[in-house]
Design an enzyme around this catalytic site. Sequence first.
Site, PDB file in Angstrom:
ATOM      1  N   ASP A 105       0.942  -1.069   0.045  1.00 42.08           N
ATOM      2  CA  ASP A 105       0.061  -0.037   0.140  1.00 42.08           C
ATOM      3  C   ASP A 105       0.904   1.277   0.046  1.00 42.08           C
ATOM      4  O   ASP A 105       1.734   1.466   1.166  1.00 42.08           O
ATOM      5  CB  ASP A 105      -0.886  -0.123   1.396  1.00 42.08           C
ATOM      6  CG  ASP A 105      -2.334   0.551   1.023  1.00 42.08           C
ATOM      7  OD1 ASP A 105      -2.282   1.542   0.422  1.00 42.08           O
ATOM      8  OD2 ASP A 105      -3.289   0.346   1.715  1.00 42.08           O
ATOM      9  N   ASP A 133      -3.017   4.634  -2.470  1.00 43.22           N
ATOM     10  CA  ASP A 133      -3.947   5.341  -1.800  1.00 43.22           C
ATOM     11  C   ASP A 133      -4.356   6.784  -2.346  1.00 43.22           C
ATOM     12  O   ASP A 133      -3.440   7.426  -2.719  1.00 43.22           O
ATOM     13  CB  ASP A 133      -3.120   5.505  -0.264  1.00 43.22           C
ATOM     14  CG  ASP A 133      -4.231   6.009   0.948  1.00 43.22           C
ATOM     15  OD1 ASP A 133      -4.890   5.029   1.117  1.00 43.22           O
ATOM     16  OD2 ASP A 133      -3.818   6.997   1.224  1.00 43.22           O
ATOM     17  N   GLU A 142      -6.685   3.710  -5.539  1.00 47.35           N
ATOM     18  CA  GLU A 142      -7.819   4.100  -4.843  1.00 47.35           C
ATOM     19  C   GLU A 142      -8.387   5.414  -5.084  1.00 47.35           C
ATOM     20  O   GLU A 142      -7.569   6.349  -5.085  1.00 47.35           O
ATOM     21  CB  GLU A 142      -7.746   4.146  -3.242  1.00 47.35           C
ATOM     22  CG  GLU A 142      -8.962   4.499  -2.588  1.00 47.35           C
ATOM     23  CD  GLU A 142      -8.656   4.954  -1.023  1.00 47.35           C
ATOM     24  OE1 GLU A 142      -9.730   4.723  -0.225  1.00 47.35           O
ATOM     25  OE2 GLU A 142      -7.541   5.732  -0.716  1.00 47.35           O
ATOM     26  N   HIS A 156     -10.968  -1.888   4.906  1.00 48.13           N
ATOM     27  CA  HIS A 156     -10.644  -1.380   6.413  1.00 48.13           C
ATOM     28  C   HIS A 156     -11.368  -0.208   6.404  1.00 48.13           C
ATOM     29  O   HIS A 156     -11.494   0.521   7.403  1.00 48.13           O
ATOM     30  CB  HIS A 156      -9.129  -1.225   6.719  1.00 48.13           C
ATOM     31  CG  HIS A 156      -8.443  -0.300   5.606  1.00 48.13           C
ATOM     32  ND1 HIS A 156      -8.630  -0.303   4.231  1.00 48.13           N
ATOM     33  CD2 HIS A 156      -8.045   0.891   5.847  1.00 48.13           C
ATOM     34  CE1 HIS A 156      -7.898   0.644   3.858  1.00 48.13           C
ATOM     35  NE2 HIS A 156      -7.655   1.584   4.392  1.00 48.13           N
ATOM     36  N   ASP A 157     -12.019   0.662   5.445  1.00 47.51           N
ATOM     37  CA  ASP A 157     -12.711   1.790   5.736  1.00 47.51           C
ATOM     38  C   ASP A 157     -14.253   1.902   5.526  1.00 47.51           C
ATOM     39  O   ASP A 157     -15.039   2.873   5.750  1.00 47.51           O
ATOM     40  CB  ASP A 157     -12.270   3.004   4.516  1.00 47.51           C
ATOM     41  CG  ASP A 157     -10.944   3.169   4.554  1.00 47.51           C
ATOM     42  OD1 ASP A 157     -10.162   3.190   5.565  1.00 47.51           O
ATOM     43  OD2 ASP A 157     -10.133   3.445   3.584  1.00 47.51           O
TER      44      ASP A 157
HETATM   45  C1  GLC Z   1      -7.423   5.953   2.103  1.00 47.69           C
HETATM   46  C2  GLC Z   1      -7.268   4.880   3.161  1.00 47.69           C
HETATM   47  C3  GLC Z   1      -7.987   5.323   4.566  1.00 47.69           C
HETATM   48  C4  GLC Z   1      -6.941   6.414   5.016  1.00 47.69           C
HETATM   49  C5  GLC Z   1      -7.087   7.584   4.003  1.00 47.69           C
HETATM   50  C6  GLC Z   1      -5.662   8.808   4.203  1.00 47.69           C
HETATM   51  O1  GLC Z   1      -8.769   6.081   2.221  1.00 47.69           O
HETATM   52  O2  GLC Z   1      -8.009   3.607   2.742  1.00 47.69           O
HETATM   53  O3  GLC Z   1      -7.833   4.201   5.545  1.00 47.69           O
HETATM   54  O4  GLC Z   1      -7.284   7.074   6.227  1.00 47.69           O
HETATM   55  O5  GLC Z   1      -6.660   7.121   2.691  1.00 47.69           O
HETATM   56  O6  GLC Z   1      -4.562   7.969   3.823  1.00 47.69           O
END
Ligand code: GLC
Length: 550
Positions: A96, A197, A248, A322-323
């Site tokens: 990641d 990310d 993402e 995880h979110d």
């Molecule tokens: C992404 C991650 C999340 C994090 C955010 C900031 O959305 O999945 O867990 O808090 O980025 O890095």
Amino acid sequence: MSDFHNKTVYQIYPKSFLDTDGDGWGDLRGVLQKLDYLQELGVDYLWLTPFFVSPQNDNGYDVSDYRRIDPRYGTMEDFDRLLREAKARGIELMLDMVFNHTSTAHPWFQRALEGDPLYQSYYFFRPGKENGAAPTNWESKFGGSAWEYVPKLNQYYLHLFDRTQADLNWDNPEVRREMRDIVRFWMEKGVKGFRFDVVNLISKGAFNDDDQGDGRRFYTDGPRVHNYLQELNRETFGRDADILTVGEMSSTSMENCFRYAGEDSHELSMVFSFHHLKVDFMGNEKWVLVPADFGRLKKLLFSWQEGMAAHRAWNAVFWCNHDQPRVVSRFGSEEEYWKESAKMLASAIHCLRGTPYIYQGEELGMTNAGFTRLEQYRDVESLNHFQILRDKGMSEESAYQILKVHSRDNSRTPMQWEDAPHAGFTSGSPWIGVNPNYRRINAARQTAEPDSIFRHYQALIRLRKQYAVLAEGDFSPLTPQHPSVLAYCRHWKDETLICVNNFYRRPCSWTSPVSLEGFEVLLSNYPDIKPQDHLSLRPYESVILLHRSQ
Ligand code: GLC
């Protein structure tokens, strides 16, 4: 590379996966210990959320050294061994890369604070407005202003997330070089996958006040994002045809995703988009309680499926990470029909066109945390928003209700391995509470049961390798107006696959718009279903049908 179309990715949140040294915090050795379990499930890649050195204000998404492992997770030797032993089982690792921001504890940021102009240019330092207010009215995704004032410098810096996550300035070629060096470092170790990310936020546009929203329109899918991704691809992972990448994409548009994940655009292998996971929000507002809109869910899934296919672009398909809250709690049932609904949701997502992602515990039907007290929550986003709701005058009770549904901690409770203290996650005291339902919902029980949710996921992963239609087939929606059924058809050469899912506890009937003569049942969640044109679907019933013309 398109031979990844039949692969499945499994996401590990190492902190909550398995703790081997009793400190209550999962570690890399824990992942190593469970490789046989993961191999049995059949997954091809393990996406590990960040385990790099970090103050852990956002559970590792605040990185202060991209090349070193946080000692709480283990050592570089542990990592090398994990990589080796995973490969020996035909499993690759996906790391990641948190490149939109660094932790403010990162040496670059620290040097910037000391006044070094070179490192200040790695970030966005800006003077306040004439009245001293922040440079723009943008809001942080975790609540409050997106700017933090540094008195010593009389400047603000930008943080789209927590104030300890400072946004990097990708317009600076030195920043882009640093990011490439980090990717190469892990590639040289033999890492074959990267998740980037919030990568569609890396190119900022104008720093203007937003009179329509929280500022996101100025930096989402920003002006140079495609150039930066193409450059990163060209200089790093694009040189190795075996590397799988996923970006993402926060609040993205489909048009941009055609490019991020287009077959010929040389950016990324695929994208995560989240529109289908906002159907229980009010617009972009997550901290409210509104029932999930099934019609919208279907419309969004279908339009992304059709749009991406038409533009030869590739989706990551998923319900959980995880979110996100646990999908069985969100769109299924935690009690009666728990098993049926968890299997139905699995089939509905795994048969779509794209690469399926399974988040740890999803394959067991793990449910939301069920926390009842604020002290049980750990997540910075939840804690901030709880306070924001209270400051707006909401009662404690109502604010809890919202956290209970939407908190990211719902998916962060420890993995439920067995009916043993702390679900077998740790011999110490876990960093976050274990869901008390571990006695009923756990891996030991499900790997021993022939019709468990685990076995259903295993079957779906296997089917994807067995039938090219799942990996390569086109996509067409079926009965899009049906009020409770999500159904679609996939077609490839001589194979036609139909996936029909009742999303409700209410039985319903479904009439196939195509004849089902000659179809066989590949997988279902009730034992005795027969393919026929008029189906009476039981609560959360799901069936996958296949026809092969000779
Ligand atoms: C992404 C991650 C999340 C994090 C955010 C900031 O959305 O999945 O867990 O808090 O980025 O890095």
